[in-house]
Structures are given as C-alpha cells and as structure tokens.
Scaffold this motif. Sequence first.
Motif, PDB file in Angstrom:
ATOM      1  N   UNK A 106       3.846   1.621  14.533  1.00 58.24           N
ATOM      2  CA  UNK A 106       4.624   2.580  14.039  1.00 58.24           C
ATOM      3  C   UNK A 106       4.967   2.206  12.674  1.00 58.24           C
ATOM      4  N   UNK A 107       5.125   0.917  12.224  1.00 58.83           N
ATOM      5  CA  UNK A 107       5.772   0.523  11.115  1.00 58.83           C
ATOM      6  C   UNK A 107       4.561   0.895   9.813  1.00 58.83           C
ATOM      7  N   UNK A 108       3.668   1.244  10.169  1.00 55.25           N
ATOM      8  CA  UNK A 108       2.550   1.883   9.078  1.00 55.25           C
ATOM      9  C   UNK A 108       2.723   3.158   8.696  1.00 55.25           C
ATOM     10  N   UNK A 109       3.813   4.026   9.526  1.00 57.08           N
ATOM     11  CA  UNK A 109       4.052   5.157   9.178  1.00 57.08           C
ATOM     12  C   UNK A 109       5.192   5.314   8.137  1.00 57.08           C
ATOM     13  N   UNK A 110       5.260   6.337   7.452  1.00 60.10           N
ATOM     14  CA  UNK A 110       6.258   6.490   6.308  1.00 60.10           C
ATOM     15  C   UNK A 110       7.780   5.858   7.041  1.00 60.10           C
ATOM     16  N   UNK A 111       8.433   5.145   6.180  1.00 61.32           N
ATOM     17  CA  UNK A 111       9.820   4.732   6.658  1.00 61.32           C
ATOM     18  C   UNK A 111       9.618   3.636   7.854  1.00 61.32           C
TER      19      UNK A 111
END
Length: 211
Positions: A106-111
């Motif tokens: 999920x860290x590869x998503x925006x923010x």
Amino acid sequence: MRLMNGPAARVVGSAVSWLLFTTSFTLLYLSAAVVMGLGGFCARGGPYVIETECPDSVVLFTPLSIFAMLIAVAIGVFLARGFGTPLVIWGWPILFVGLGIDFLLASFMPGGVSNLIVAIVFIIMGIVPLVIVLRVGAARLLIGTTNVRDRPFRDGRGPTPIFQLGGRSQDGDAAPATAGDWALALGVSVPSILVGLWLAQTMFHSVAGAR
C-alpha cells in the motif's frame, strides 16, 4: 483425558490448528488488502454519513479471523502438545510480517509514507521474535519438540522441550528425530496450510462476489 493426550489427538491438533490459523490469517490479509485499496479506511453503520463503506467481506471476516487465530494457537498448544510444526512460534511472525507486506504494498499508492512506516514496524515486530527463538534449532521450528508419541527429540545440544506442553522431557527418553518424524510432522502441517489458503480465498471471493 488419556485420549486427548494420545497420538491421534496430537495429529488432529496440529492439522486443525494450522488449517484454522491459515484460513483466518488469509481472510484477514485479504480484508486488509481491500481496505488499503479503499484508501486505508472504511466503515459500516452508525448515525453518520459514511464516505467509504466497507464491503461485506471485510465486515464479516475481519473480526472473525482475529478471534479464530487465537483459538487456532490454543488448539495447537493444548492438543498438538509439542508435536509438529509449532504454530505457537510461527503465529506471531506470520501475522505481523504478513500484514507488514500488506502495508508495504500500500505504500506504493499516493500518500503511502505512513503505510511504509507501519510496514517496517510490523515486519520488525514479526522477524525479531523469530530470530530470538532460532536458538532452539531450525529443526524444532519445523517439526516441533516431540514425536507423535510424545517422545522428546534430542540433537547435539540435548533435548529441547521449549514451547512443549505436557510432554516428557527426561534426558533418557530423548531420541534423534527420524525421517519418519519429519515426514509426519510436515505431512500434517503443509497440506493443512495449503488447504487453508484455498479455503480462505474461496470463502472471501464467495462473499465478495455475492453482493
């Protein structure tokens, strides 16, 4: 009471504990992945207007999976009693490293900086205890501390009754693990894990696709 402490009970305890734990953890992992995809937050019910509503699969499986994992560990401790791949050791690392991977993706998503921080913390929390218990020997992390008849294993350092409940630990009783001991222990846990993975995905996608 003797029946609950026999070979059959140990095999069943190991199989059921791994099946239940794997199913429950996979359901939790899939639920967490869905929430991450929704931006990290969702809700259901209450008097307020909900911007992002949780899917039925998340609402159903998230609380159930947490309680089921605790039950699975208890089954492994009280029925397997030292036989087989020890869920009491592996449960914590699997939970935190697995969820850490969810946050890492999920860290590869925006923010996603906050998700990256949580991922690092979770992965460390999962790996450190496993490294600490490696002192009992790699074999004990795979096949447990006793054979199916409650005879403790002996290696070059002597018997290792750690995480064993109710089994014998006398030095005179200990014996090296045989190929049959390895085959039986892994022959119980590995198929249980594979069935648990399949069962969880079937259940999750069944509920997710029913709406």
